[in-house]
Enzyme design. Structure first.
Site, short mmCIF file in Angstrom:
data_model
loop_
_atom_site.label_atom_id
_atom_site.label_comp_id
_atom_site.label_asym_id
_atom_site.label_seq_id
_atom_site.Cartn_x
_atom_site.Cartn_y
_atom_site.Cartn_z
N THR A 46 -64.91 17.35 33.37
CA THR A 46 -65.24 18.72 32.94
C THR A 46 -66.35 19.30 33.79
OG1 THR A 46 -64.66 18.11 30.68
CG2 THR A 46 -65.94 20.12 30.96
N THR A 47 -67.38 18.51 34.07
CA THR A 47 -68.52 18.99 34.85
C THR A 47 -68.11 19.31 36.28
OG1 THR A 47 -69.97 17.65 33.46
CG2 THR A 47 -70.88 18.41 35.55
N TYR A 109 -56.46 21.62 22.77
CA TYR A 109 -55.70 22.79 22.32
C TYR A 109 -54.58 22.43 21.35
CZ TYR A 109 -53.28 27.29 22.34
OH TYR A 109 -52.70 28.47 21.96
N TYR A 135 -61.69 9.43 26.60
CA TYR A 135 -62.75 10.45 26.57
C TYR A 135 -62.56 11.32 25.34
CZ TYR A 135 -65.72 14.36 28.26
OH TYR A 135 -66.67 15.34 28.40
N ARG A 140 -64.85 20.31 22.87
CA ARG A 140 -64.00 20.99 23.85
C ARG A 140 -62.52 20.93 23.50
NH1 ARG A 140 -66.29 22.67 28.59
NH2 ARG A 140 -68.40 21.92 29.06
N LYS A 164 -65.59 7.02 26.48
CA LYS A 164 -66.71 7.95 26.63
C LYS A 164 -66.70 8.80 25.38
CE LYS A 164 -68.53 11.86 29.26
NZ LYS A 164 -68.28 12.86 30.33
N ILE A 206 -72.07 8.29 30.66
CA ILE A 206 -71.54 9.12 31.74
C ILE A 206 -72.23 10.46 31.56
CG2 ILE A 206 -69.53 10.25 32.75
CD1 ILE A 206 -67.86 7.85 31.82
#
Length: 291
Positions: A46-47, A109, A135, A140, A164, A206
């Site tokens: 994402t980052t 989503y 993850y 999100r 994560k 992370i």
């Protein structure tokens, strides 16, 4: 899976003013992190603005990082999504040999049931030729992958080696640490909670902010792994203001504002993200000046 104990960082993707990828800046960020003690690097998370990176750019980004790394630390590649068949296809068509593991985000989503999460990651575990790090980031994805589902996956598939966890939920962290298989790693994705998680038996982080302060952040995590509460808490107190600042508006605009102030890259992000406001940039600059 000792490769993933300690400090991993979710690398940014630096852009030039025209929003093309700044590969020189990316290589510099990689070198900065490795030379200051980071244990492994995560690509295309994402980052790294994976949502607006093309497949061609993803390959180019990986190539730059692989070249800059020179085999010094393990690399983890982000491969995930909410179309299970597409994720499996990417796994099958990608050369995974340079990577120690994949990081695969929970489907977003779609808001699947817990059984849907399980079947999605079952398909990924069976398709991946390298270890899988789950993850979970409900802030999100809009749906929490519950601890029971994560533990079920960890028990049923040897290739699923870690999670994560980024739900900002202390109870879920503690349930995972208490009930996980012995060789399964609980890695924090919450920079503000990571030290407490590590001291409670987690395997590290992370991190987002860790890539801008790799020496201090890696030392904090190492002390946490060693049970050195006093010294690690002192470092946490020094870093907590900037951790809060970089997430004040959005990620990665905040961390890119930090890197701009440090002279590594522009603070450009791709729409629908926008750069940090002047007000936030001023607060970040003030922190860096006193730090």
């Amino acid at each position: 899976m000792n490769a993933f104990i300690g400090t991993g960082v979710a690398l940014i993707t630096p852009f030039k003013a025209d929003l093309s990828i700044d590969h020189q800046a990316l290589a510099a960020v990689v070198e900065f992190n490795i030379s200051n003690g980071v244990n492994y690097l995560v690509i295309s998370g994402t980052t790294g603005e994976s949502a607006t990176i093309t497949a061609k750019e993803k390959k180019e980004i990986s190539a730059t990082i692989i070249k800059a790394n020179k085999g010094r630390v393990p690399l983890v590649i982000g491969i995930g999504g909410n179309n299970t068949a597409a994720v499996v296809e990417e796994l099958q068509s990608t050369d995974l040999s340079p990577f120690a593991a994949i990081l695969s985000v929970a489907p977003y989503y779609s808001k699947p049931t817990q059984e849907g999460f399980y079947q999605h990651f079952k398909a990924i575990a069976e398709a991946s030729k390298i270890p899988v790090v789950l993850y979970n980031v409900p802030g999100r994805t809009a749906k929490n992958m519950e601890a029971s589902t994560i533990l079920r996956l960890a028990t049923d598939f040897k290739s699923i080696v870690a999670v994560k966890e980024a739900g900002n939920n202390r109870e879920q962290y503690l349930e995972l640490i208490k009930n996980k298989p012995a060789d399964f790693l609980v890695i924090s994705g919450d920079d503000d909670l990571v030290l407490g998680v590590t001291l409670a038996g987690g395997s590290g982080v992370i991190s987002v902010i860790g890539q801008a302060f790799p020496k201090e952040f890696s030392q904090m995590i190492q002390w946490g792994l060693e049970g050195n509460t006093e010294d690690s808490r002192k470092l946490e107190a020094r870093l907590m203001p900037i951790i809060n600042l970089i997430f004040e508006e959005n990620n990665p605009a905040g961390i890119k504002a930090v890197f701009k102030k440090m002279g590594y890259c522009e603070d450009a992000v791709r729409l629908p993200l926008v750069p940090a406001t002047e007000a936030l940039q001023s607060k970040i600059a003030a922190f860096i000046a006193q730090f």
